[in-house]
Design a protein around this motif. Structure first.
Motif: not given
Length: 138
Positions: A2-28
């Motif tokens: 779910n969205t909360a779990r996704t946000d929790e994972y992204l926080r673990r990585l120190g990342a924001g939610h990417p706007a789109r599934p792009t190459v640059d976002a994947l690299r980051d």
């Protein structure tokens, strides 16, 4: 996931939610994962049950703030990437062993990730720091 779990994972990585599934976002995300979530096989040595179910992997990597081995790390990363809109395929892989000979089948898990802007990429956050960014696939 779910969205909360996704946000929790992204926080673990120190990342924001990417706007789109792009190459640059994947690299980051790939680089952040390698720098944040360690490769470890402690569960094997501690006799802990290893379950490759998406929710259990997320519990270990995100909630317990642990690492894991290739099937755990790439499995969890695949769940995250799928939730973010990437098309992800799990790939059975083999690792070179002694004498440059291939190891046993299914010895490793890697990911084929399709982005909206750049084709297919080989992603692997479960093999240490052998490469920091996804590699062009094909």
């Amino acid at each position: 996931m779910n969205t909360a779990r996704t946000d929790e994972y992204l926080r673990r990585l120190g990342a924001g939610h990417p706007a789109r599934p792009t190459v640059d976002a994947l690299r980051d995300l790939h680089l952040r994962h390698l720098r944040t979530v360690p490769f470890e096989n402690l569960s094997i040595h501690l006799g802990e049950e290893i379950v490759l179910d998406g929710e259990r992997l997320l519990d270990k990597v995100v909630r317990a703030r642990r690492g894991g081995f290739c099937y755990e790390l790439n499995g969890a990363f695949a769940v995250l990437l799928t939730e973010l809109g990437y098309d992800v395929t799990l790939l059975a892989a083999r690792v070179y062993g002694e004498g440059d000979r291939l190891g046993i089948p299914y010895d490793h898990l890697a990911l084929r990730v399709r982005t909206v802007d750049g084709g297919d990429w080989l992603a692997d956050v479960g093999f240490g720091a052998h490469f920091h960014l996804p590699l062009a696939f094909g």
